[in-house]
Design an enzyme around this catalytic site. Structure first.
Site, PDB file in Angstrom:
ATOM      1  N   ASP A  45       0.812  -1.215   0.124  1.00 18.92           N
ATOM      2  CA  ASP A  45       0.027  -0.263  -0.153  1.00 18.92           C
ATOM      3  C   ASP A  45       0.852   1.354  -0.081  1.00 18.92           C
ATOM      4  O   ASP A  45       0.297   2.488   0.028  1.00 18.92           O
ATOM      5  CB  ASP A  45      -1.246   0.051   1.087  1.00 18.92           C
ATOM      6  CG  ASP A  45      -0.494  -0.208   2.467  1.00 18.92           C
ATOM      7  OD1 ASP A  45       0.782  -0.309   2.693  1.00 18.92           O
ATOM      8  OD2 ASP A  45      -1.140  -0.118   3.525  1.00 18.92           O
ATOM      9  N   SER A  46       2.140   1.096   0.162  1.00 21.24           N
ATOM     10  CA  SER A  46       3.116   2.233  -0.200  1.00 21.24           C
ATOM     11  C   SER A  46       2.792   2.782  -1.723  1.00 21.24           C
ATOM     12  O   SER A  46       2.963   4.020  -1.968  1.00 21.24           O
ATOM     13  CB  SER A  46       4.483   1.802  -0.289  1.00 21.24           C
ATOM     14  OG  SER A  46       4.873   0.598  -0.945  1.00 21.24           O
ATOM     15  N   ASP A  84      -1.062  -6.143   0.000  1.00 25.70           N
ATOM     16  CA  ASP A  84      -1.414  -5.542   1.222  1.00 25.70           C
ATOM     17  C   ASP A  84      -3.040  -5.506   1.288  1.00 25.70           C
ATOM     18  O   ASP A  84      -3.654  -4.964   0.511  1.00 25.70           O
ATOM     19  CB  ASP A  84      -0.834  -4.127   1.297  1.00 25.70           C
ATOM     20  CG  ASP A  84       0.484  -4.247   2.169  1.00 25.70           C
ATOM     21  OD1 ASP A  84       0.758  -5.121   2.993  1.00 25.70           O
ATOM     22  OD2 ASP A  84       1.200  -3.160   1.898  1.00 25.70           O
ATOM     23  N   LYS A 112      -0.880  -9.517   3.263  1.00 24.74           N
ATOM     24  CA  LYS A 112      -0.075  -8.961   4.200  1.00 24.74           C
ATOM     25  C   LYS A 112      -1.022  -8.040   4.969  1.00 24.74           C
ATOM     26  O   LYS A 112      -1.770  -7.255   4.416  1.00 24.74           O
ATOM     27  CB  LYS A 112       1.065  -8.351   3.967  1.00 24.74           C
ATOM     28  CG  LYS A 112       2.101  -7.541   4.979  1.00 24.74           C
ATOM     29  CD  LYS A 112       3.409  -7.206   4.486  1.00 24.74           C
ATOM     30  CE  LYS A 112       3.314  -5.869   3.758  1.00 24.74           C
ATOM     31  NZ  LYS A 112       2.964  -4.902   4.566  1.00 24.74           N
ATOM     32  N   GLU A 114      -1.245  -5.393   8.705  1.00 26.03           N
ATOM     33  CA  GLU A 114      -0.388  -4.758   9.977  1.00 26.03           C
ATOM     34  C   GLU A 114      -0.873  -5.104  11.175  1.00 26.03           C
ATOM     35  O   GLU A 114      -2.054  -4.811  11.524  1.00 26.03           O
ATOM     36  CB  GLU A 114      -0.212  -3.239   9.686  1.00 26.03           C
ATOM     37  CG  GLU A 114       0.594  -2.916   8.235  1.00 26.03           C
ATOM     38  CD  GLU A 114       0.607  -1.406   8.168  1.00 26.03           C
ATOM     39  OE1 GLU A 114       0.256  -0.417   8.797  1.00 26.03           O
ATOM     40  OE2 GLU A 114       0.944  -1.044   6.943  1.00 26.03           O
ATOM     41  N   GLU A 181       9.374  -3.487  10.345  1.00 28.96           N
ATOM     42  CA  GLU A 181       9.569  -2.000   9.610  1.00 28.96           C
ATOM     43  C   GLU A 181      10.135  -1.255  10.984  1.00 28.96           C
ATOM     44  O   GLU A 181       9.200  -0.984  11.966  1.00 28.96           O
ATOM     45  CB  GLU A 181       8.253  -1.481   9.163  1.00 28.96           C
ATOM     46  CG  GLU A 181       8.482  -0.175   8.683  1.00 28.96           C
ATOM     47  CD  GLU A 181       7.539   0.442   7.458  1.00 28.96           C
ATOM     48  OE1 GLU A 181       6.832  -0.424   7.267  1.00 28.96           O
ATOM     49  OE2 GLU A 181       7.806   1.157   7.043  1.00 28.96           O
TER      50      GLU A 181
HETATM   51  O1  KIV Z   1       3.442  -1.072   1.532  1.00 28.96           O
HETATM   52  C1  KIV Z   1       4.707  -1.490   1.493  1.00 28.96           C
HETATM   53  O2  KIV Z   1       5.219  -1.489   0.427  1.00 28.96           O
HETATM   54  C2  KIV Z   1       5.220  -2.036   2.472  1.00 28.96           C
HETATM   55  C3  KIV Z   1       6.485  -2.619   2.574  1.00 28.96           C
HETATM   56  C4  KIV Z   1       7.276  -1.088   2.646  1.00 28.96           C
HETATM   57  C5  KIV Z   1       6.989  -3.446   3.583  1.00 28.96           C
HETATM   58  O3  KIV Z   1       4.107  -2.699   3.493  1.00 28.96           O
END
Ligand code: KIV
Length: 257
Positions: A45-46, A84, A112, A114, A181
């Site tokens: 989600d970056s 994510d 993934k 959090e 992280e």
């Molecule tokens: O969203 C993302 O790119 C991430 C990585 C930085 C691990 O969660």
């Protein structure tokens, strides 16, 4: 028989070889990373910051992740393609499972999310349905507003102990890897030693089982912000500016004397 990389292969890399992981949000980047032998690619989600222009990850929607994930999946990587679960998409176990299934339908091999013990029922619902799961502990970007910024986690004893318990809890319910992280490096080492699944660090020192980076940070593709812990290995934005400026000049008529 498929020679694709699955969660078992990623898990088996622990203690044998470092796990390199990078983010991708589209077809060409996924294909490039795959051709370079990256075994774990994340549609993170970056995306919100480095592609969509949001301030942080909290504005990213399921639809946006699905859109970019479908593009990445069209590259048909050998790598394991993870995605994510965005902010508020896993508030309870039912919602978490429904959205994890949507990401699998859009081409993800794993999802993934959090958090640690707080989201354990959600993780159990996802893993219980046979969906491979990657944990994410330490600085949680989806909580950046409540936290008031990005900071290193684990420097105080209560945080250190909580991180270790969270890592153990996620591994116990079946996470096959855990992203760490901005975890204080000695604590990242302790977490890595405490669990049998790989830790994949970002800004958490070099002693995790693997490393993950936002690819735009590695390549210097997002020059307006670079996290402190990374030195870009390419100045892609600068090179692009040069080529674009040269091309622009090349099609302009030469000035008349
Ligand atoms: O969203 C993302 O790119 C991430 C990585 C930085 C691990 O969660």
């Amino acid at each position: 028989m498929s020679n694709r990389i699955g969660p078992d292969q990623i898990r088996a890399m622990k203690g044998r070889e470092k796990i390199p992981a990078l983010t991708a949000y589209d077809f060409p980047m996924t294909r490039l990373l795959d051709e370079a032998g990256i075994p774990l690619i994340l549609v993170g989600d970056s995306l919100g910051m480095v592609v969509l222009g949001y301030k942080d990850t909290t504005s990213v929607t399921m639809e946006e992740i699905e859109h970019h994930l479908r593009a990445a999946a069209r590259a048909k990587p050998r790598a394991l393609l993870a995605a994510d679960l965005p902010y508020r998409s896993y508030d309870d176990p039912q919602l978490a499972l429904k959205n994890a299934q949507r990401l699998i339908a859009a081409g993800a091999d794993a999802v993934k999310a959090e958090g640690g013990r707080k989201i354990l029922p959600q993780v159990q619902a996802i893993v219980g349905a046979g969906i491979p799961f990657i944990g994410h502990l330490g600085m949680l970007p989806q909580s950046v507003r409540e936290e008031g910024g990005y900071r290193i986690k684990g420097k105080i004893e209560s945080e250190r102990a909580a991180l270790i318990e969270d890592a153990k809890a996620l591994a116990a319910v079946g996470a096959f890897a855990i992203v760490l992280e901005l975890v204080a490096p000695p604590v990242a080492v302790e977490m890595t030693r405490s669990i049998s699944v790989p830790t994949i660090g970002i800004g958490s020192g070099l002693d995790c089982d693997g490393q993950i980076l936002v690819t735009s940070d590695l390549l210097g593709l997002f020059p307006w912000f670079t996290p402190k812990f990374i030195t870009p290995r390419l100045n892609a934005a600068e090179q692009m500016r040069t080529v674009i400026t040269e091309w622009r000049a090349s099609i302009s008529p030469s000035p008349k004397i």
